[in-house]
Motif scaffolding. Structure first.
Motif, PDB file in Angstrom:
ATOM      1  N   LEU A   1      40.011  15.961 -53.039  1.00  0.00           N
ATOM      2  CA  LEU A   1      39.607  15.833 -54.117  1.00  0.00           C
ATOM      3  C   LEU A   1      40.618  16.436 -55.326  1.00  0.00           C
ATOM      4  N   ASN A   2      41.067  17.240 -55.265  1.00  0.00           N
ATOM      5  CA  ASN A   2      41.949  17.846 -56.484  1.00  0.00           C
ATOM      6  C   ASN A   2      43.483  17.184 -56.214  1.00  0.00           C
ATOM      7  N   LEU A   3      43.484  16.130 -56.791  1.00  0.00           N
ATOM      8  CA  LEU A   3      44.756  15.339 -56.611  1.00  0.00           C
ATOM      9  C   LEU A   3      45.298  15.185 -58.262  1.00  0.00           C
ATOM     10  N   PRO A   4      46.540  14.845 -58.197  1.00  0.00           N
ATOM     11  CA  PRO A   4      47.263  14.340 -59.880  1.00  0.00           C
ATOM     12  C   PRO A   4      47.015  13.020 -59.841  1.00  0.00           C
ATOM     13  N   ARG A   5      47.068  12.628 -61.196  1.00  0.00           N
ATOM     14  CA  ARG A   5      47.030  11.410 -61.789  1.00  0.00           C
ATOM     15  C   ARG A   5      45.502  10.850 -61.767  1.00  0.00           C
ATOM     16  N   LYS A   6      44.732  10.657 -60.590  1.00  0.00           N
ATOM     17  CA  LYS A   6      43.448  10.252 -60.523  1.00  0.00           C
ATOM     18  C   LYS A   6      42.775  11.109 -59.130  1.00  0.00           C
ATOM     19  N   SER A   7      41.607  11.744 -59.560  1.00  0.00           N
ATOM     20  CA  SER A   7      41.064  12.638 -58.582  1.00  0.00           C
ATOM     21  C   SER A   7      40.466  11.904 -57.672  1.00  0.00           C
ATOM     22  N   GLY A   8      40.177  12.853 -56.580  1.00  0.00           N
ATOM     23  CA  GLY A   8      39.544  12.051 -55.320  1.00  0.00           C
ATOM     24  C   GLY A   8      38.149  11.580 -55.572  1.00  0.00           C
ATOM     25  N   ALA A   9      37.588  12.108 -56.529  1.00  0.00           N
ATOM     26  CA  ALA A   9      36.099  11.732 -56.736  1.00  0.00           C
ATOM     27  C   ALA A   9      36.141  10.176 -57.691  1.00  0.00           C
ATOM     28  N   ASP A  10      37.373  10.191 -58.353  1.00  0.00           N
ATOM     29  CA  ASP A  10      37.789   8.570 -59.017  1.00  0.00           C
ATOM     30  C   ASP A  10      38.085   7.735 -57.819  1.00  0.00           C
ATOM     31  N   VAL A  11      38.756   8.173 -56.876  1.00  0.00           N
ATOM     32  CA  VAL A  11      39.143   7.302 -55.718  1.00  0.00           C
ATOM     33  C   VAL A  11      37.824   6.821 -54.977  1.00  0.00           C
ATOM     34  N   LEU A  12      36.894   7.878 -54.699  1.00  0.00           N
ATOM     35  CA  LEU A  12      35.770   7.542 -54.108  1.00  0.00           C
ATOM     36  C   LEU A  12      34.981   6.306 -54.866  1.00  0.00           C
ATOM     37  N   GLU A  13      34.932   6.555 -55.969  1.00  0.00           N
ATOM     38  CA  GLU A  13      34.071   5.676 -56.993  1.00  0.00           C
ATOM     39  C   GLU A  13      34.629   4.251 -56.894  1.00  0.00           C
ATOM     40  N   VAL A  14      36.246   4.226 -56.863  1.00  0.00           N
ATOM     41  CA  VAL A  14      36.604   2.966 -56.723  1.00  0.00           C
ATOM     42  C   VAL A  14      36.554   2.113 -55.710  1.00  0.00           C
ATOM     43  N   LEU A  15      36.819   3.172 -54.462  1.00  0.00           N
ATOM     44  CA  LEU A  15      36.424   2.570 -52.951  1.00  0.00           C
ATOM     45  C   LEU A  15      34.973   2.027 -52.816  1.00  0.00           C
ATOM     46  N   LYS A  16      34.162   2.714 -53.263  1.00  0.00           N
ATOM     47  CA  LYS A  16      32.670   2.185 -53.129  1.00  0.00           C
ATOM     48  C   LYS A  16      32.079   1.180 -53.780  1.00  0.00           C
ATOM     49  N   ASN A  17      33.016   1.009 -54.915  1.00  0.00           N
ATOM     50  CA  ASN A  17      32.861  -0.114 -55.847  1.00  0.00           C
ATOM     51  C   ASN A  17      33.428  -1.438 -55.761  1.00  0.00           C
ATOM     52  N   ASP A  18      34.293  -1.440 -54.586  1.00  0.00           N
ATOM     53  CA  ASP A  18      35.270  -2.341 -54.277  1.00  0.00           C
ATOM     54  C   ASP A  18      34.659  -3.219 -52.797  1.00  0.00           C
ATOM     55  N   ARG A  19      34.179  -4.496 -53.078  1.00  0.00           N
ATOM     56  CA  ARG A  19      33.926  -4.952 -51.700  1.00  0.00           C
ATOM     57  C   ARG A  19      34.554  -5.153 -50.598  1.00  0.00           C
ATOM     58  N   ASN A  20      36.131  -5.323 -50.853  1.00  0.00           N
ATOM     59  CA  ASN A  20      36.876  -5.111 -49.763  1.00  0.00           C
ATOM     60  C   ASN A  20      37.342  -3.898 -49.237  1.00  0.00           C
ATOM     61  N   LEU A  21      36.837  -2.570 -49.732  1.00  0.00           N
ATOM     62  CA  LEU A  21      37.274  -1.352 -49.449  1.00  0.00           C
ATOM     63  C   LEU A  21      36.131  -0.517 -49.042  1.00  0.00           C
ATOM     64  N   ARG A  22      34.947  -0.897 -49.586  1.00  0.00           N
ATOM     65  CA  ARG A  22      33.866   0.279 -49.294  1.00  0.00           C
ATOM     66  C   ARG A  22      33.382   0.315 -47.979  1.00  0.00           C
ATOM     67  N   ARG A  23      33.683  -0.522 -46.861  1.00  0.00           N
ATOM     68  CA  ARG A  23      33.247  -0.191 -45.545  1.00  0.00           C
ATOM     69  C   ARG A  23      34.263   0.778 -44.718  1.00  0.00           C
ATOM     70  N   ILE A  24      35.327   1.182 -45.619  1.00  0.00           N
ATOM     71  CA  ILE A  24      36.355   2.087 -44.941  1.00  0.00           C
ATOM     72  C   ILE A  24      35.649   3.515 -44.815  1.00  0.00           C
TER      73      ILE A  24
END
Length: 147
Positions: A67-90
């Motif tokens: 979760l604690n990452l530079p440039r873009k947090s893990g929470a932000d990455v989770l949000e991107v993942l789950k809003n991307d149809r090509n990535l959300r099933r991972i």
């Protein structure tokens, strides 16, 4: 055992010590895997979207996300993942040092599949990852690759 082919795991982790311990735990694991490493949230998104030098990156079968990452947090990455149809099933497992209730709640609200707190002791950290490997790669059935 559900996983019979080698799998690709993306580790999103900026702490070199945790990267080394994770590599050690998976190197001696029972499941053949390739561990890909990105050091911050922005690079993780580039890897997942095959952009900015990651055009040949495989689509991971599983993501371990700090979760604690530079440039873009893990929470932000989770949000991107789950809003991307090509990535959300991972399947995405948060692997972090935070025990904060708001981080746990937020991770699950953003559809993390599990939340693991990193043990401080290196041997316990490796044991936790081996338990993770047994469960996620031997017991759980992962979704088939869409590619």
């Amino acid at each position: 055992m559900h996983v019979t082919e080698p799998i690709d795991i993306l580790l999103v982790e900026d702490n070199p010590g945790d990267v080394r311990l994770t590599q050690e735990a998976f190197k001696e694991g029972r499941i053949d895997n390739t561990l890909h490493i990105t050091r911050d949230g922005a690079e993780a998104i580039s890897f997942l979207r095959r952009e900015n030098g990651h055009e040949d990156a495989p689509k991971p079968d599983l993501i371990l996300l700090d979760l604690n990452l530079p440039r873009k947090s893990g929470a932000d990455v989770l949000e991107v993942l789950k809003n991307d149809r090509n990535l959300r099933r991972i399947p995405t497992i948060v692997l972090t040092s935070s025990e904060a209730e708001e981080d746990i709640v937020s991770s699950y609200e953003n559809y993390a599949n599990a939340y693991l707190t990193k043990p401080i002791d290196p041997d316990e950290f490796i044991d936790a990852l081996r338990t993770f490997e047994t469960f996620w790669l031997s017991v759980v059935q992962l979704p088939p690759s869409e590619e």
